[in-house]
Design a protein around this motif. Structure first.
Motif, PDB file in Angstrom:
ATOM      1  N   MET A 134       0.845  -1.191   0.000  1.00  0.00           N
ATOM      2  CA  MET A 134       0.000   0.000   0.000  1.00  0.00           C
ATOM      3  C   MET A 134       0.882   1.244   0.000  1.00  0.00           C
ATOM      4  SD  MET A 134      -3.063   0.992   2.636  1.00  0.00           S
ATOM      5  CE  MET A 134      -4.218  -0.065   1.733  1.00  0.00           C
ATOM      6  N   PRO A 135       0.520   2.293  -0.747  1.00  0.00           N
ATOM      7  CA  PRO A 135       1.325   3.517  -0.766  1.00  0.00           C
ATOM      8  C   PRO A 135       1.538   4.078   0.639  1.00  0.00           C
ATOM      9  CG  PRO A 135      -0.318   3.577  -2.510  1.00  0.00           C
ATOM     10  CD  PRO A 135      -0.633   2.373  -1.668  1.00  0.00           C
ATOM     11  N   LEU A 136       2.777   4.500   0.905  1.00  0.00           N
ATOM     12  CA  LEU A 136       3.167   4.976   2.233  1.00  0.00           C
ATOM     13  C   LEU A 136       4.030   6.219   2.110  1.00  0.00           C
ATOM     14  CD1 LEU A 136       3.752   4.619   5.357  1.00  0.00           C
ATOM     15  CD2 LEU A 136       5.665   3.148   4.656  1.00  0.00           C
ATOM     16  N   GLY A 137       3.702   7.228   2.921  1.00  0.00           N
ATOM     17  CA  GLY A 137       4.555   8.397   3.063  1.00  0.00           C
ATOM     18  C   GLY A 137       4.874   8.591   4.529  1.00  0.00           C
ATOM     19  N   VAL A 138       5.967   9.319   4.830  1.00  0.00           N
ATOM     20  CA  VAL A 138       6.359   9.505   6.225  1.00  0.00           C
ATOM     21  C   VAL A 138       6.691  10.973   6.496  1.00  0.00           C
ATOM     22  CG1 VAL A 138       7.261   7.149   6.368  1.00  0.00           C
ATOM     23  CG2 VAL A 138       8.824   9.027   5.840  1.00  0.00           C
ATOM     24  N   ILE A 139       6.443  11.367   7.740  1.00  0.00           N
ATOM     25  CA  ILE A 139       6.886  12.657   8.257  1.00  0.00           C
ATOM     26  C   ILE A 139       7.735  12.352   9.478  1.00  0.00           C
ATOM     27  CG2 ILE A 139       6.192  14.855   9.274  1.00  0.00           C
ATOM     28  CD1 ILE A 139       3.576  14.660   7.698  1.00  0.00           C
ATOM     29  N   VAL A 140       9.000  12.746   9.445  1.00  0.00           N
ATOM     30  CA  VAL A 140       9.960  12.355  10.472  1.00  0.00           C
ATOM     31  C   VAL A 140       9.936  13.356  11.631  1.00  0.00           C
ATOM     32  CG1 VAL A 140      12.360  11.767  10.936  1.00  0.00           C
ATOM     33  CG2 VAL A 140      11.401  11.353   8.661  1.00  0.00           C
ATOM     34  N   THR A 141       9.799  12.850  12.859  1.00  0.00           N
ATOM     35  CA  THR A 141       9.808  13.711  14.041  1.00  0.00           C
ATOM     36  C   THR A 141      10.948  13.406  15.002  1.00  0.00           C
ATOM     37  OG1 THR A 141       8.340  12.268  15.328  1.00  0.00           O
ATOM     38  CG2 THR A 141       7.291  13.922  13.904  1.00  0.00           C
ATOM     39  N   ALA A 142      11.721  12.355  14.730  1.00  0.00           N
ATOM     40  CA  ALA A 142      12.859  11.997  15.587  1.00  0.00           C
ATOM     41  C   ALA A 142      13.936  11.364  14.719  1.00  0.00           C
ATOM     42  CB  ALA A 142      12.432  11.029  16.683  1.00  0.00           C
ATOM     43  N   SER A 143      15.182  11.764  14.939  1.00  0.00           N
ATOM     44  CA  SER A 143      16.298  11.248  14.145  1.00  0.00           C
ATOM     45  C   SER A 143      16.895  10.017  14.806  1.00  0.00           C
ATOM     46  CB  SER A 143      17.378  12.333  14.008  1.00  0.00           C
ATOM     47  OG  SER A 143      16.846  13.510  13.452  1.00  0.00           O
ATOM     48  N   GLY A 144      17.296   9.054  13.991  1.00  0.00           N
ATOM     49  CA  GLY A 144      17.963   7.885  14.550  1.00  0.00           C
ATOM     50  C   GLY A 144      17.980   6.682  13.633  1.00  0.00           C
ATOM     51  N   THR A 145      16.804   6.204  13.255  1.00  0.00           N
ATOM     52  CA  THR A 145      16.763   4.914  12.563  1.00  0.00           C
ATOM     53  C   THR A 145      17.062   5.005  11.074  1.00  0.00           C
ATOM     54  OG1 THR A 145      14.407   5.022  11.995  1.00  0.00           O
ATOM     55  CG2 THR A 145      14.973   4.181  14.185  1.00  0.00           C
ATOM     56  N   GLY A 146      16.797   6.161  10.456  1.00  0.00           N
ATOM     57  CA  GLY A 146      16.974   6.279   9.018  1.00  0.00           C
ATOM     58  C   GLY A 146      15.912   5.547   8.225  1.00  0.00           C
ATOM     59  N   SER A 147      14.826   5.164   8.892  1.00  0.00           N
ATOM     60  CA  SER A 147      13.781   4.360   8.256  1.00  0.00           C
ATOM     61  C   SER A 147      13.060   5.096   7.141  1.00  0.00           C
ATOM     62  CB  SER A 147      12.773   3.902   9.323  1.00  0.00           C
ATOM     63  OG  SER A 147      11.870   2.960   8.817  1.00  0.00           O
ATOM     64  N   GLU A 148      13.213   6.419   7.084  1.00  0.00           N
ATOM     65  CA  GLU A 148      12.505   7.228   6.094  1.00  0.00           C
ATOM     66  C   GLU A 148      12.966   6.980   4.666  1.00  0.00           C
ATOM     67  OE1 GLU A 148      15.932   9.498   7.896  1.00  0.00           O
ATOM     68  OE2 GLU A 148      14.170   8.482   8.717  1.00  0.00           O
ATOM     69  N   CYS A 149      14.172   6.459   4.487  1.00  0.00           N
ATOM     70  CA  CYS A 149      14.689   6.272   3.129  1.00  0.00           C
ATOM     71  C   CYS A 149      15.154   4.845   2.862  1.00  0.00           C
ATOM     72  CB  CYS A 149      15.825   7.256   2.853  1.00  0.00           C
ATOM     73  SG  CYS A 149      15.263   8.848   2.262  1.00  0.00           S
ATOM     74  N   ASN A 150      14.487   3.894   3.489  1.00  0.00           N
ATOM     75  CA  ASN A 150      14.747   2.495   3.163  1.00  0.00           C
ATOM     76  C   ASN A 150      13.477   1.681   3.356  1.00  0.00           C
ATOM     77  OD1 ASN A 150      14.570   1.527   5.944  1.00  0.00           O
ATOM     78  ND2 ASN A 150      16.612   2.376   6.267  1.00  0.00           N
ATOM     79  N   GLY A 151      13.547   0.400   3.032  1.00  0.00           N
ATOM     80  CA  GLY A 151      12.391  -0.474   3.195  1.00  0.00           C
ATOM     81  C   GLY A 151      12.474  -1.311   4.446  1.00  0.00           C
ATOM     82  N   GLY A 152      13.385  -0.942   5.343  1.00  0.00           N
ATOM     83  CA  GLY A 152      13.608  -1.724   6.552  1.00  0.00           C
ATOM     84  C   GLY A 152      12.557  -1.486   7.613  1.00  0.00           C
ATOM     85  N   ALA A 153      12.235  -2.545   8.344  1.00  0.00           N
ATOM     86  CA  ALA A 153      11.302  -2.437   9.465  1.00  0.00           C
ATOM     87  C   ALA A 153      11.683  -3.471  10.516  1.00  0.00           C
ATOM     88  CB  ALA A 153       9.864  -2.661   9.003  1.00  0.00           C
ATOM     89  N   VAL A 154      11.772  -3.007  11.757  1.00  0.00           N
ATOM     90  CA  VAL A 154      12.073  -3.889  12.883  1.00  0.00           C
ATOM     91  C   VAL A 154      10.780  -4.158  13.637  1.00  0.00           C
ATOM     92  CG1 VAL A 154      13.469  -4.233  14.952  1.00  0.00           C
ATOM     93  CG2 VAL A 154      14.347  -2.819  13.080  1.00  0.00           C
ATOM     94  N   ILE A 155      10.388  -5.430  13.704  1.00  0.00           N
ATOM     95  CA  ILE A 155       9.122  -5.829  14.327  1.00  0.00           C
ATOM     96  C   ILE A 155       9.407  -6.898  15.379  1.00  0.00           C
ATOM     97  CG2 ILE A 155       6.812  -6.797  13.934  1.00  0.00           C
ATOM     98  CD1 ILE A 155       7.233  -4.071  12.618  1.00  0.00           C
ATOM     99  N   THR A 156       8.707  -6.785  16.519  1.00  0.00           N
ATOM    100  CA  THR A 156       8.855  -7.760  17.601  1.00  0.00           C
ATOM    101  C   THR A 156       7.625  -8.659  17.672  1.00  0.00           C
ATOM    102  OG1 THR A 156      10.183  -6.216  18.918  1.00  0.00           O
ATOM    103  CG2 THR A 156       9.183  -8.073  20.082  1.00  0.00           C
ATOM    104  N   ASN A 157       7.862  -9.957  17.631  1.00  0.00           N
ATOM    105  CA  ASN A 157       6.790 -10.927  17.845  1.00  0.00           C
ATOM    106  C   ASN A 157       6.858 -11.359  19.300  1.00  0.00           C
ATOM    107  OD1 ASN A 157       5.171 -13.284  18.005  1.00  0.00           O
ATOM    108  ND2 ASN A 157       5.385 -13.597  15.794  1.00  0.00           N
ATOM    109  N   GLU A 158       5.947 -10.836  20.105  1.00  0.00           N
ATOM    110  CA  GLU A 158       5.986 -11.088  21.540  1.00  0.00           C
ATOM    111  C   GLU A 158       5.719 -12.551  21.893  1.00  0.00           C
ATOM    112  OE1 GLU A 158       4.577  -7.126  23.786  1.00  0.00           O
ATOM    113  OE2 GLU A 158       3.090  -7.912  22.368  1.00  0.00           O
ATOM    114  N   GLU A 159       4.984 -13.246  21.049  1.00  0.00           N
ATOM    115  CA  GLU A 159       4.655 -14.644  21.353  1.00  0.00           C
ATOM    116  C   GLU A 159       5.884 -15.528  21.345  1.00  0.00           C
ATOM    117  OE1 GLU A 159       1.562 -16.149  18.913  1.00  0.00           O
ATOM    118  OE2 GLU A 159       0.046 -14.742  19.645  1.00  0.00           O
TER     119      GLU A 159
END
Length: 389
Positions: A134-159
């Motif tokens: 699905m089309p996605l845009g971002v507005i960055v409010t905190a610097s650190g991950t650099g997620s705004e210009c890549n396809g990376g995502a860190v997800i936690t599976n609690e189970e």
């Protein structure tokens, strides 16, 4: 340099006032219904929320709010957002926040259009994204991950207590709006932890082969010096626009794939921290600050040539008759001193690990990755954890 293929589709709008200027025009060419994803509500205290709402309303959009995305986004939260997208027949997603909000939104953008279980198919293992998220845009409010210009995502599976990072180019945001003034109200501890995450991202690329002169290493040294200088300035004055704008762009440069071109990359320390935070929910940057010096003490002699460059070109440590091995160690200790200087934690107890007995289970759950100057084992990871405790 090694062979590579480079791709980055994200269009960046950078600078003071960029949201009010560009968001109405961008939104106008997207679908009617937008999922407005954000975190714990800080954007309602600093004026960002009102500015985004005004821009979307100006474009005539129907806004579906999805708040409450946590610091370490969970797969449960991804599924909650996916359900909302389908129920409300959302057309596109706007993520407003830091890396956690962006990462969660990327996973939602996949889950909203895929018939598969995205955890099983794309996070538990590396999958092939043969569809358009699905089309996605971002507005960055905190610097650190650099997620705004890549396809990376860190997800936690609690189970299953697993935290995993995957980078799929098709998940790159279509656009990123980056106003450095949006980061002024980020709490100092969060700003410092995010800035150390930037430094970590650069180091994990830099401390890997090839060691021959290459463009990536030269850029990485400049980026590391920039993080150190700009963070020090931001600590003196949190509204130093030069420092905050530099930190914002340094974050992007660390993770927009440019410095990774032709490099093996060493993601082992990041993998170790992912599992620490999967068990403790600690701040990612804080966990990295604890682990990095100890991890590098274990590998620096195997990569003495590069660690010597780090000491000389980043920390400006003079030779004074030192051997490469001594210079390598001096560079690591300079990093450890900097961590103490900026007030980040230095032990695992400080980030929520309460019992030494838990460390073996955490160590055994860590992925072993290629790229390091010294191949890790679960036994050595446990040694590192015990030294950090």
């Amino acid at each position: 340099m090694n062979n590579f293929i480079f791709e980055n589709k994200t269009k960046v709008y950078f600078g003071k006032g960029c949201v009010g200027e560009y968001l109405p025009k961008i939104a106008a060419v997207h679908g009617d219904k937008v999922l407005f994803a954000y975190g714990g509500g800080s954007i309602k205290k600093n004026g960002v929320y009102e500015e985004v709402i005004a821009a979307l309303e100006k474009a005539g959009k129907t806004i579906i709010e999805f708040p409450g995305i946590m610091e370490n986004p969970t797969y449960k939260k991804v599924l909650e957002g996916t359900k909302l997208v389908k129920e409300k027949q959302v057309d596109w997603i706007l993520a407003v926040g830091g890396g956690s909000v962006m990462d969660c939104s990327k996973a939602i953008s996949m889950a909203a259009v895929s018939e598969k279980d995205v955890w099983d198919e794309y996070w538990a293992k590396k999958g092939v994204v043969d569809f358009e998220p699905m089309p996605l845009g971002v507005i960055v409010t905190a610097s650190g991950t650099g997620s705004e210009c890549n396809g990376g995502a860190v997800i936690t599976n609690e189970e299953v207590m697993i935290k995993t990072d995957r980078d799929y180019p098709k998940c790159n945001p279509e656009f990123a709006l980056m106003d450095p003034t949006y980061t002024y109200t980020v709490p100092t501890k969060q700003m410092v932890a995010g800035s150390f995450d930037i430094l970590s991202h650069v180091m994990e690329t830099y401390f890997s082969e090839p060691d021959e002169d290459n463009v990536s290493d030269d850029i990485s040294e400049a980026l590391m010096r920039g993080v150190i200088t700009s963070l020090r300035a931001a600590l003196v004055n949190p509204e130093d626009y030069t420092a905050r704008s530099n930190l914002m762009w340094l974050s992007t440069m660390a993770e927009n794939r440019i410095i990774k071109l032709g490099k093996k990359c060493d993601f082992e320390c990041h993998q170790m921290e992912h599992q620490i935070s999967a068990y403790t929910n600690c701040s990612h940057g804080c966990g990295l600050a604890v682990l990095h010096p100890v991890y590098y003490r274990h590998i620096c002699q195997a990569g003495a040539k590069k660690f010597t460059r780090f000491a000389e070109n980043v920390w400006k440590i003079p030779r004074n008759g030192r051997t490469d091995e001594e210079m390598a160690e001096a560079g690591v200790e300079a990093l450890a001193d900097f961590i103490r200087e900026i007030g980040l934690p230095t032990t695992l107890r400080e980030v929520g690990v309460e019992k030494k007995e838990d460390l073996k289970e955490i160590a055994d759950s860590c992925y072993l990755v290629d790229g390091s100057y010294k191949k890790m084992t679960h036994e050595e990871i446990l040694e590192i954890f015990l030294e950090c405790f």
